[in-house]
Design a protein around this motif. Structure first.
Motif, short mmCIF file in Angstrom:
data_model
loop_
_atom_site.label_atom_id
_atom_site.label_comp_id
_atom_site.label_asym_id
_atom_site.label_seq_id
_atom_site.Cartn_x
_atom_site.Cartn_y
_atom_site.Cartn_z
N LEU A 24 -1.95 -14.42 -2.63
CA LEU A 24 -1.33 -14.97 -1.44
C LEU A 24 -0.92 -13.84 -0.51
N ASN A 25 -0.30 -13.91 0.55
CA ASN A 25 0.32 -12.98 1.61
C ASN A 25 -0.39 -11.66 1.74
N PRO A 26 -1.77 -11.71 2.27
CA PRO A 26 -2.42 -10.42 2.41
C PRO A 26 -1.93 -9.60 3.51
N ALA A 27 -2.20 -8.34 3.37
CA ALA A 27 -2.41 -7.12 4.17
C ALA A 27 -3.66 -7.30 4.87
N VAL A 28 -3.90 -6.82 6.20
CA VAL A 28 -5.15 -7.06 6.49
C VAL A 28 -5.22 -5.83 7.81
N ILE A 29 -6.48 -4.89 7.75
CA ILE A 29 -6.75 -3.95 8.54
C ILE A 29 -8.35 -4.33 8.74
N LYS A 30 -8.51 -3.95 10.04
CA LYS A 30 -10.13 -4.09 10.66
C LYS A 30 -10.59 -2.95 10.76
N GLN A 31 -11.84 -2.60 10.08
CA GLN A 31 -12.63 -1.55 10.33
C GLN A 31 -13.89 -1.67 10.86
N GLY A 32 -14.25 -1.52 12.11
CA GLY A 32 -15.57 -2.05 12.77
C GLY A 32 -15.46 -3.34 12.53
N ASN A 33 -16.67 -3.92 11.71
CA ASN A 33 -16.86 -5.21 11.68
C ASN A 33 -16.42 -5.66 10.33
N LEU A 34 -15.81 -4.81 9.45
CA LEU A 34 -15.23 -5.22 8.22
C LEU A 34 -13.63 -5.24 8.22
N VAL A 35 -13.05 -6.12 7.30
CA VAL A 35 -11.76 -6.39 7.19
C VAL A 35 -11.40 -6.06 5.76
N CYS A 36 -10.36 -4.91 5.37
CA CYS A 36 -10.05 -4.96 4.39
C CYS A 36 -8.52 -5.65 4.20
N MET A 37 -8.56 -6.32 2.86
CA MET A 37 -7.41 -7.16 2.67
C MET A 37 -6.99 -6.75 1.27
N PHE A 38 -5.55 -6.17 1.37
CA PHE A 38 -4.59 -5.95 0.23
C PHE A 38 -3.84 -7.39 -0.04
N TYR A 39 -4.02 -7.88 -1.13
CA TYR A 39 -3.20 -9.08 -1.20
C TYR A 39 -2.45 -9.34 -2.49
N ARG A 40 -1.21 -9.92 -2.39
CA ARG A 40 -0.31 -10.26 -3.59
C ARG A 40 -1.14 -11.03 -4.53
N ALA A 41 -1.25 -10.44 -6.03
CA ALA A 41 -1.96 -10.98 -7.01
C ALA A 41 -1.03 -11.44 -8.04
N VAL A 42 -0.77 -12.47 -8.48
CA VAL A 42 0.23 -13.01 -9.52
C VAL A 42 -0.27 -13.57 -10.79
N SER A 43 0.05 -12.80 -11.93
CA SER A 43 -0.15 -13.02 -13.32
C SER A 43 0.50 -14.49 -13.59
N LYS A 44 0.38 -14.67 -14.89
CA LYS A 44 0.87 -15.99 -15.42
C LYS A 44 2.35 -15.87 -15.48
N LYS A 45 2.91 -14.84 -15.77
CA LYS A 45 4.31 -14.48 -16.04
C LYS A 45 5.02 -13.97 -14.64
N ASN A 46 4.35 -14.58 -13.49
CA ASN A 46 4.96 -14.33 -12.15
C ASN A 46 5.03 -12.85 -11.72
N TYR A 47 4.36 -11.81 -12.33
CA TYR A 47 4.26 -10.49 -12.09
C TYR A 47 3.26 -10.15 -11.05
N SER A 48 3.70 -9.67 -10.02
CA SER A 48 2.75 -9.23 -8.97
C SER A 48 2.51 -7.77 -8.87
N THR A 49 1.06 -7.88 -8.51
CA THR A 49 0.36 -6.54 -8.13
C THR A 49 -0.28 -6.69 -6.78
N ILE A 50 -0.93 -5.72 -6.41
CA ILE A 50 -1.80 -5.78 -5.23
C ILE A 50 -3.16 -5.77 -5.62
#
Length: 345
Positions: A24-50
């Motif tokens: 969910l809830n991604p950070a997005v930055i455009k580079q030319g025709n590419l889009v880099c997406m850094f998103y919140r990833a949540v594990s089963k114990k509600n522990y979030s990484t990017i």
């Protein structure tokens, strides 16, 4: 009303441990025709990484890492890092996120020159308890009672942990304005704005003086029915000929719970502390199955954008479980906002 197209879900959770509960809830930055997406990833114990993925164009995912690109570090991030946003300023990428230790949720910053390695700057918002915050903020004027209502705790020390004012939705403007670094942050129920010459200026003295003049640093307050409970920062501001376009989230408490909608406002280009227009209705709201039902129902949480031609693509967390995209004609949106310009008497 402005026409918005729901492009659908573009990223879903996978069986991989770090993103098996939600993306969910991604950070997005455009580079030319590419889009880099850094998103919140949540594990089963509600522990979030990017997590990280790359898109060719606005919608086609062509690369996705099997491990987080950023993981929590230190005590302040011991229960996860959440809800990133990203901008590029003077050749440096500013990735902001929420550090969560199980008790406190605080705006934090990491910077990078290559989007591969990141330097952690830690928490950059005020580290303060609610009683201390209230004492400073009411020094010159009465504080909206909602600040007390939304405070997570006012007095109690729990398990040797100091309970702080939650300060989330940290979002930088994508360039310096009058040589200043500007950013938005959110202490419920409003969106606040701050500016500094350099990151090193964000010290205890700065925040004490800032909070002593807190009323002057409130940028946006809930105004319309769809945002009446509270609002928060969303996507990084977009520079346009009409002003800084801000896509933020507005929340309305209903009998079935909170409803999160995407909202739009304009700020003055040279004085971003001045609101000049706001849509009196949601830009878009939860309507589809993927927005109405998930980890948290009825959520559209915008956090990143990319412009292709005259189309603005808005990436958002849908029901706190997956990532979706909506698109709108940018010129049409600016024209619509111009009909709701604020008249200063």
């Amino acid at each position: 009303m402005i026409l918005v197209k729901k492009e659908g879900v573009i990223l879903r959770k996978t069986p991989l441990d770090f993103e098996s509960q939600a993306v969910l809830n991604p950070a997005v930055i455009k580079q030319g025709n590419l889009v880099c997406m850094f998103y919140r990833a949540v594990s089963k114990k509600n522990y979030s990484t990017i997590g990280f993925c790359q898109l060719n164009g606005p919608l086609e995912i062509t690369k996705r890492l099997n491990l987080p690109i950023l993981t929590p570090m230190g005590d302040t991030e011991s229960r996860g890092i959440e809800d990133p946003r990203i901008v590029k300023i003077d050749g440096c990428y500013y990735l902001t996120y929420t550090a969560f230790d199980g008790f406190n949720a605080m705006g934090s910053l990491a910077t990078s020159l290559d989007l591969k390695t990141f330097k952690r700057h830690g928490i950059i918002v005020p580290v303060i308890s609610f009683p201390e915050f209230k004492s400073l903020a009411q020094h010159k004027c009465k504080l909206n009672e909602k600040y007390s209502r939304f405070a997570h705790d006012k007095t109690i020390i729990t398990m040797n942990t100091r309970l702080l004012v939650w300060d989330k939705d940290l979002v930088f403007f994508p360039r310096r304005i009058n040589n200043q670094l500007y950013f938005l942050h959110r202490i419920k129920p409003d969106i606040q704005i701050a500016s500094v010459n350099e990151l090193s200026d964000l010290n205890k003295l700065f925040w004490t003086n800032y909070l002593l003049n807190f009323n002057h640093n409130i940028l946006l307050t809930p105004k319309y029915d769809h945002e009446i409970s509270y609002i928060g920062g969303g996507c990084p501001p977009i520079e346009t000929t009409e002003g800084w376009l801000v896509i933020y989230h507005g929340v309305h408490d209903t009998t079935k719970g909170y409803v999160y909608s995407a909202c739009a406002a304009l700020l003055d280009l040279e004085n971003p502390e001045k609101e000049i227009a706001r849509l009196p209705y949601p830009l878009f709201k939860p309507e589809t199955a993927w927005e109405l039902s998930g980890e948290v129902d009825s959520v559209c949480f915008p956090s990143g954008t990319a412009i292709f031609g005259d189309t603005l693509y808005i990436y958002y967390g849908a029901a706190d479980e997956q990532i979706a995209c909506a698109s709108v004609n940018l010129s049409a949106l600016l024209a619509e906002l111009s009909t709701f310009r604020i008249t200063i008497l």
